[in-house]
Every structure is written in structure tokens, then in C-alpha cells.
Motif scaffolding. Structure first.
Motif, mmCIF file in Angstrom:
data_model
loop_
_atom_site.group_PDB
_atom_site.id
_atom_site.type_symbol
_atom_site.label_atom_id
_atom_site.label_comp_id
_atom_site.label_asym_id
_atom_site.label_seq_id
_atom_site.Cartn_x
_atom_site.Cartn_y
_atom_site.Cartn_z
ATOM 1 N N MET A 33 8.816 -10.414 -3.244
ATOM 2 C CA MET A 33 8.425 -10.805 -1.180
ATOM 3 C C MET A 33 6.999 -10.734 -1.061
ATOM 4 N N GLU A 34 6.466 -11.477 -0.501
ATOM 5 C CA GLU A 34 5.314 -11.753 0.268
ATOM 6 C C GLU A 34 4.770 -10.976 0.788
ATOM 7 N N ASP A 35 3.011 -10.572 0.144
ATOM 8 C CA ASP A 35 2.333 -9.403 0.718
ATOM 9 C C ASP A 35 0.792 -9.847 1.102
ATOM 10 N N ARG A 36 0.203 -9.176 1.242
ATOM 11 C CA ARG A 36 -1.203 -9.902 1.768
ATOM 12 C C ARG A 36 -2.085 -10.464 0.514
ATOM 13 N N LEU A 37 -3.250 -10.584 0.581
ATOM 14 C CA LEU A 37 -3.621 -10.846 -0.985
ATOM 15 C C LEU A 37 -4.133 -9.639 -1.429
ATOM 16 N N GLN A 38 -4.685 -8.812 -0.526
ATOM 17 C CA GLN A 38 -5.821 -8.423 -0.843
ATOM 18 C C GLN A 38 -5.188 -6.540 -1.092
ATOM 19 N N LYS A 39 -4.332 -6.618 -0.050
ATOM 20 C CA LYS A 39 -3.027 -5.603 -0.451
ATOM 21 C C LYS A 39 -2.154 -5.573 -1.722
ATOM 22 N N ILE A 40 -2.236 -6.604 -2.470
ATOM 23 C CA ILE A 40 -1.401 -7.153 -4.025
ATOM 24 C C ILE A 40 -2.825 -6.647 -5.122
ATOM 25 N N LEU A 41 -3.566 -6.734 -4.655
ATOM 26 C CA LEU A 41 -5.181 -6.324 -5.869
ATOM 27 C C LEU A 41 -5.191 -5.474 -5.864
ATOM 28 N N ALA A 42 -4.604 -4.161 -4.101
ATOM 29 C CA ALA A 42 -5.648 -2.811 -4.550
ATOM 30 C C ALA A 42 -4.913 -2.597 -4.541
ATOM 31 N N ARG A 43 -2.828 -2.738 -5.055
ATOM 32 C CA ARG A 43 -2.569 -2.279 -5.916
ATOM 33 C C ARG A 43 -2.342 -2.034 -7.176
ATOM 34 N N ALA A 44 -2.734 -3.477 -7.641
ATOM 35 C CA ALA A 44 -2.939 -3.357 -9.093
ATOM 36 C C ALA A 44 -4.873 -2.959 -9.317
ATOM 37 N N GLY A 45 -4.960 -2.231 -8.315
ATOM 38 C CA GLY A 45 -6.044 -1.627 -8.995
ATOM 39 C C GLY A 45 -7.182 -2.483 -9.304
ATOM 40 N N TYR A 46 -7.780 -2.932 -7.829
ATOM 41 C CA TYR A 46 -9.289 -3.711 -7.903
ATOM 42 C C TYR A 46 -10.185 -2.489 -6.704
ATOM 43 N N GLY A 47 -9.597 -2.090 -6.398
ATOM 44 C CA GLY A 47 -10.065 -1.067 -5.708
ATOM 45 C C GLY A 47 -9.466 -1.265 -4.063
ATOM 46 N N LEU A 67 -14.600 11.187 -5.852
ATOM 47 C CA LEU A 67 -13.487 11.012 -6.590
ATOM 48 C C LEU A 67 -13.493 9.449 -7.129
ATOM 49 N N MET A 68 -12.332 9.301 -8.296
ATOM 50 C CA MET A 68 -12.331 8.246 -8.916
ATOM 51 C C MET A 68 -11.066 7.895 -9.019
ATOM 52 N N THR A 69 -10.669 6.592 -9.127
ATOM 53 C CA THR A 69 -9.034 6.346 -9.195
ATOM 54 C C THR A 69 -9.156 5.113 -8.965
ATOM 55 N N ASN A 70 -8.454 4.353 -9.577
ATOM 56 C CA ASN A 70 -7.493 3.074 -10.020
ATOM 57 C C ASN A 70 -6.003 2.855 -7.824
ATOM 58 N N ASP A 71 -6.020 3.614 -7.167
ATOM 59 C CA ASP A 71 -5.393 3.248 -6.222
ATOM 60 C C ASP A 71 -5.601 3.020 -5.137
ATOM 61 N N GLY A 72 -6.054 1.740 -4.758
ATOM 62 C CA GLY A 72 -7.234 1.580 -3.690
ATOM 63 C C GLY A 72 -6.037 1.839 -2.218
ATOM 64 N N GLU A 73 -4.558 1.976 -2.689
ATOM 65 C CA GLU A 73 -4.732 2.334 -1.166
ATOM 66 C C GLU A 73 -5.117 3.859 -0.436
ATOM 67 N N LEU A 74 -5.077 4.459 -1.624
ATOM 68 C CA LEU A 74 -5.383 6.043 -1.480
ATOM 69 C C LEU A 74 -7.411 6.093 -1.219
ATOM 70 N N THR A 75 -8.212 4.771 -2.133
ATOM 71 C CA THR A 75 -9.536 4.938 -1.366
ATOM 72 C C THR A 75 -9.277 4.341 -0.053
ATOM 73 N N ASN A 76 -8.787 2.600 0.187
ATOM 74 C CA ASN A 76 -8.560 2.362 2.143
ATOM 75 C C ASN A 76 -8.471 3.784 3.123
ATOM 76 N N ARG A 77 -7.468 4.949 2.742
ATOM 77 C CA ARG A 77 -7.114 5.608 3.775
ATOM 78 C C ARG A 77 -8.575 6.759 3.527
ATOM 79 N N LEU A 78 -9.099 7.121 2.708
ATOM 80 C CA LEU A 78 -10.024 7.997 2.526
ATOM 81 C C LEU A 78 -10.873 7.361 3.043
ATOM 82 N N THR A 79 -11.682 5.865 2.716
ATOM 83 C CA THR A 79 -12.464 5.533 3.288
ATOM 84 C C THR A 79 -13.027 4.939 4.759
ATOM 85 N N HIS A 80 -11.224 4.517 5.017
ATOM 86 C CA HIS A 80 -11.787 3.506 6.834
ATOM 87 C C HIS A 80 -12.377 4.707 7.458
ATOM 88 N N PRO A 81 -13.541 4.215 8.236
ATOM 89 C CA PRO A 81 -14.447 5.125 9.419
ATOM 90 C C PRO A 81 -12.970 5.604 10.768
#
Length: 237
Positions: free
Chosen positions: A1-15, A111-125
Motif C-alpha cells: 500500500m502506498e504511503d507518503r515517503l516521509q512516513k515510511i522513513l519515519a517508521r523505518a527509524g530515520y527520525g 528521550l532517545m528513540t527510533n520511533d519516528g511517529e512518537l518523535t513527531n507527536r512529542l516535538t510538533h508545536p
């Protein structure tokens, strides 16, 4: 299934998603040999996705680590700087990124992680998650100075801070310890708040990120988060 590239990379642990967007903007990402652009979608199962010409790995196991950062250590990873970074102290294999930042001359919880989705939710203003600090200031602050922090203060760049929770924790002969809770993360915000209110900041120790607490973790040491801490972080986001 297609998804936005930045979401794929985040889920793969790229930040975080924003960090992954920067990878795309910097032309470091390719899909089937073609340089990717923002907004591009891909199917991880069918498309060849590379970062710096290396195929992205299969989904990594997620890691969640608390680290007590000492003075003089950078919270960034991969910076072109000879000073030590938080990654030099956390000896765990695989990708691992700090969530947000903590100034080199500040201390405390990272806090350090490779969970890009959690990182986004914790840092988004827009989510306004709390971060709590012990702050040592010179002298004894007046009520007017404390009120200025509590109401929000105009910084040197003209930006106005969100209201902060501030209370006096203890007083020493020539300084005062404050407890400060912020709901935003501007660059060097607490020191700039002090400068704007004529209240010199001498020391900053972060003790909490959302519901994750530093507690008695010694400086320079790290630990894995408990399953309850991970669950609680994900629940509040």
C-alpha cells in the motif's frame, strides 16, 4: 500500500517526519533510482527506497531510552562538531535519535528513540506537551519577573512565549532555584527569557518530558523505558 515517503522513513527509524522531510529536500532519498521529492508516495513492499544510496532496512525493533545528559554534551546526532554527543554515551546498536533538543550548556533528561511517529507527536508545536525544568537564577527574582514568565514574555527576536508555570523551589545565599514548566521548545528559550527579564540563568536541569521523569537516574547514565512508560507516552500523544 502506498504511503507518503516521509512516513515510511519515519517508521523505518530515520527520525521524525520533519527530519525525514529534510532528507528528501536534501536529495538524499531515491525511489526506484529517481531522486525523491516532497509529497511523493511509495509502496515499501514494491518500491526500492534508498537513503544515501543505501536501501532502507526492514522495520527495526523500536527502542526507547532515557538519558541524563551532562554539561558540554551535544543533544544533536551527526553534527559536524568535535564535541561529544548523546550518542557517544548510549551504546545501543542501530539508529537512535534524541527527541527534541537540550542545549549543550544544559543538563538532564533526554528521550532517545527510533520511533519516528512518537518523535513527531512529542516535538510538533501544535501538541504543546509539557517539559519541566529546575532552573537556577542569580539573586532573588521579584514577583514582577516571575509574573512576566508566567504571562509570556517577548524574546530578543520579537516572538512572544506561551505562558509558563513558574514557582520558587528553594533559595540560596546568592541564587534561587525555580521550577519551570514550558509547553513549547524555542531555541535556548529559558536563557532568553531570563535575559529579557533581567534574570540571569545560571543552570538548567530538565527533569520531565510529558509524563516521563528523570527521577534518580545518575548523570551520564541511561536506561530503557519501562513498558508502562512507553504506553503512557503513546497514550498522551
Amino acid at each position: 500500500m502506498e504511503d507518503r515517503l516521509q512516513k515510511i522513513l519515519a517508521r523505518a527509524g530515520y527520525g521524525s517526519r520533519r527530519a525525514c522531510e529534510e532528507l528528501i529536500v536534501d536529495r538524499r532519498v531515491k525511489v526506484n533510482g529517481t531522486i525523491a521529492t516532497l509529497g511523493m508516495k511509495a509502496d515499501r513492499e514494491k518500491d526500492e527506497i534508498t537513503v544515501d544510496n543505501r536501501p532502507i532496512s526492514q522495520k527495526e525493533s523500536l527502542k526507547y531510552i532515557a538519558f541524563n545528559k551532562p554539561l558540554g554534551v551535544l543533544s544533536t546526532v551527526g553534527a559536524n562538531d568535535p564535541r561529544p554527543t548523546v550518542r557517544d554515551f548510549v551504546h545501543v546498536s542501530g539508529r537512535l535519535y534524541p527527541v527534541g533538543r537540550l542545549d549543550v550548556d544544559s543538563e538532564g533528561l533526554i528521550l532517545m528513540t527510533n520511533d519516528g511517529e512518537l518523535t513527531n507527536r512529542l516535538t510538533h508545536p501544535k501538541y504543546k506537551h509539557e517539559k519541566e525544568y529546575r532552573v537556577q537564577v542569580a539573586g532573588s527574582p521579584t514577583q514582577a519577573q516571575l509574573t512576566a514568565w508566567q504571562d509570556g514574555i517577548t524574546l530578543d527576536d520579537g516572538q512572544h512565549t506561551l505562558p509558563a508555570d513558574v514557582r520558587i523551589e528553594s533559595q540560596e545565599k546568592k541564587s534561587t532555584w525555580l521550577r519551570v514548566i514550558l509547553r513549547e521548545g524555542r531555541n535556548r528559550q529559558i536563557r532568553r527569557m531570563g535575559a529579557s527579564s533581567n534574570l540571569p540563568v545560571q543552570r538548567i536541569i530538565r527533569v520531565r518530558i510529558a509524563n516521563l521523569r528523570l527521577n534518580d537516574l545518575p548523570t551520564r547514565k541511561w536506561r530503557y523505558l519501562t513498558s508502562k512508560e512507553i504506553k503512557d507516552l503513546k497514550n498522551i500523544t
